[in-house]
Enzyme design. Structure first.
Site, PDB file in Angstrom:
ATOM      1  N   LYS A  54      -3.601  56.594   4.453  1.00 52.22           N
ATOM      2  CA  LYS A  54      -3.817  56.429   3.007  1.00 52.22           C
ATOM      3  C   LYS A  54      -2.515  56.707   2.255  1.00 52.22           C
ATOM      4  O   LYS A  54      -2.152  55.985   1.316  1.00 52.22           O
ATOM      5  CB  LYS A  54      -4.915  57.391   2.532  1.00 52.22           C
ATOM      6  CG  LYS A  54      -6.312  56.986   2.987  1.00 52.22           C
ATOM      7  CD  LYS A  54      -7.324  58.114   2.770  1.00 52.22           C
ATOM      8  CE  LYS A  54      -8.634  57.791   3.468  1.00 52.22           C
ATOM      9  NZ  LYS A  54      -9.601  58.886   3.440  1.00 52.22           N
ATOM     10  N   GLN A  98     -10.838  64.787   1.878  1.00 56.75           N
ATOM     11  CA  GLN A  98     -11.229  64.175   3.152  1.00 56.75           C
ATOM     12  C   GLN A  98     -12.416  64.919   3.758  1.00 56.75           C
ATOM     13  O   GLN A  98     -12.404  66.153   3.856  1.00 56.75           O
ATOM     14  CB  GLN A  98     -10.027  64.184   4.113  1.00 56.75           C
ATOM     15  CG  GLN A  98     -10.263  63.471   5.423  1.00 56.75           C
ATOM     16  CD  GLN A  98     -10.443  61.959   5.259  1.00 56.75           C
ATOM     17  OE1 GLN A  98      -9.907  61.339   4.348  1.00 56.75           O
ATOM     18  NE2 GLN A  98     -11.217  61.357   6.142  1.00 56.75           N
ATOM     19  N   ASP A 121     -13.368  58.017  -4.496  1.00 59.81           N
ATOM     20  CA  ASP A 121     -14.255  57.792  -3.344  1.00 59.81           C
ATOM     21  C   ASP A 121     -15.637  57.311  -3.794  1.00 59.81           C
ATOM     22  O   ASP A 121     -16.424  56.807  -2.983  1.00 59.81           O
ATOM     23  CB  ASP A 121     -14.462  59.119  -2.585  1.00 59.81           C
ATOM     24  CG  ASP A 121     -13.556  59.271  -1.374  1.00 59.81           C
ATOM     25  OD1 ASP A 121     -13.236  58.250  -0.740  1.00 59.81           O
ATOM     26  OD2 ASP A 121     -13.205  60.420  -1.053  1.00 59.81           O
TER      27      ASP A 121
END
Ligand code: GUN
Length: 291
Positions: A54, A98, A121
């Site tokens: 990412k 994460q 997200d």
């Protein structure tokens, strides 16, 4: 294999170039680059690889990117303090924590602490609620990646029978919702499809899967979708990322390529698309926050 390959790596290149062009145009008009802060707690090797990928994708597209590596024994309070700082930082437009998190941290409390405009997200219940209502602020990255991989390969789910195997909060559940929803200007990734979500309690999984014109494998078990479960000519999207003897293996068995009309590979299918959608959301967050 006779099936067409749904190449996520190539499509991701095209879409990341689209993001990079918009980021460059914003820079020319004096705006600061969209910025993503990623938070990684502990040293899970798979999570480290995701976060590294990412970070690199952000840098390549001209976005700001910061990775916060916290030790595995970080307390929930320490993590919430960092999120509060990132929420208040004008350089940070997107925040990604994460998952999974170590067991002493409640992931729901962390997800709820992220400012809704920075929740790239799309995990926050407010943003999930907007998605359910058909007015999404963001689309969740993996489901949106699957949608773009289909549509930009000329496979429109509208009117089709779609079966999704898996009902996770990150993939199966939101993807099922998106694909079933009406496509409108406010909800451009509505799929207008007829959707079945199959899972571990589904009776006759193979029979249900054979109904699919588009079959999405998001079960999290290596090679569980076998050729006998696929209707001839169906399109199969493999969301699986299973580590088997140190190798990345999907949820779809190789033999499916002899029956399906198209299959997305692992690696090189949905994975690069997920990261691309994260860039899309971070750019959208910058447009919302900075104008
Ligand atoms: N863990 C596995 N997939 C994801 C994802 O898309 N976002 C975050 N934050 N964590 C994940």
């Amino acid at each position: 294999m006779t099936a067409r390959r749904l190449d996520g790596k190539e499509l991701a290149k095209v879409m990341r170039a689209e993001v990079a062009a918009k980021v460059a145009a914003r820079a020319r008009s004096g705006k600061r680059p969209p910025g993503l802060a990623a938070v990684l707690v502990g040293d899970d090797p798979a999570s480290q690889v995701y976060v590294r990928n990412k970070h690199k994708a952000c840098q390549d597209a001209g976005l700001g990117s910061w990775v916060h590596n916290l030790p595995a024994d970080t307390t929930q309070g320490q993590l919430l303090d960092l999120i509060a700082r990132l929420n208040a930082d004008p350089q940070v437009h997107g925040i990604l924590v994460q998952l999974p998190l170590p067991k002493q941290i409640d992931p729901d409390a962390v997800i709820r602490a992220v400012a809704v405009e920075k929740d790239v997200d799309c995990f926050h219940p407010v943003n999930l609620g907007l998605l359910v209502a058909g007015h999404p602020r963001y689309y969740p990255c993996t489901p949106h990646g699957v949608y773009q991989l289909l549509v930009r390969n000329g496979i429109d789910p509208a009117g089709k029978e779609v079966v999704i195997v898996g009902r996770s909060n990150i993939v199966g559940k939101p993807l099922g919702l998106m694909l079933a929803q009406k496509r409108t200007p406010a909800n451009p990734a509505g799929g207008d499809a007829t959707v079945t979500i199959a899972h571990t309690r589904t009776r006759d999984l193979a029979g249900v899967c054979r109904r699919a014109e588009i079959l999405v494998a998001a079960a999290g078990s290596p090679r569980v979708i076998t050729a006998d479960m696929v209707s001839p000519g169906a399109v199969v999207v493999d969301v699986g990322t299973n580590a088997v003897n140190g190798k990345l293996v999907g949820d779809v068995h190789e033999g499916v390529g002899e029956v399906a009309s198209a299959v997305s590979p692992v690696p090189g299918g949905v994975g690069p698309m997920t990261i691309t959608m994260l860039l899309v959301n971070t750019l959208a967050a910058a447009e919302t926050i900075d104008g």
